[in-house]
Motif scaffolding. Structure first.
Motif: not given
Length: 79
Positions: A38-59
């Protein structure tokens, strides 16, 4: 930018489902809350939503809790 999120796992689709009274985003994800899925899914969703790479989203807080603090690099707070 850093945001507060309440994650709702095992939903029918990935989506932002509104805002809570405390200003936290309610985010639904299809993944189950096991082994970090679920954490990975959240990071992927937010990265896509904000238009940034997955590596830019951290919990940054709440790794094992439904309430999390998420840091998104490369996005201004007003976005």
């Amino acid at each position: 930018m850093e945001i507060a999120v309440k994650v709702i796992p095992r939903s029918s689709k990935n989506e932002i489902a509104g805002e809570l009274a405390d200003g936290s985003l309610r985010v639904r994800v299809t993944a189950a809350p096991e082994k970090g899925k679920a954490n990975l899914a959240l990071r992927r969703f937010l990265a896509d939503h904000y238009g940034v790479p997955l590596s830019s989203v951290r919990i940054v807080a709440g790794e094992t809790s439904p309430r999390k603090r998420v840091r998104i690099e490369g996005v201004n707070a007003g976005a």
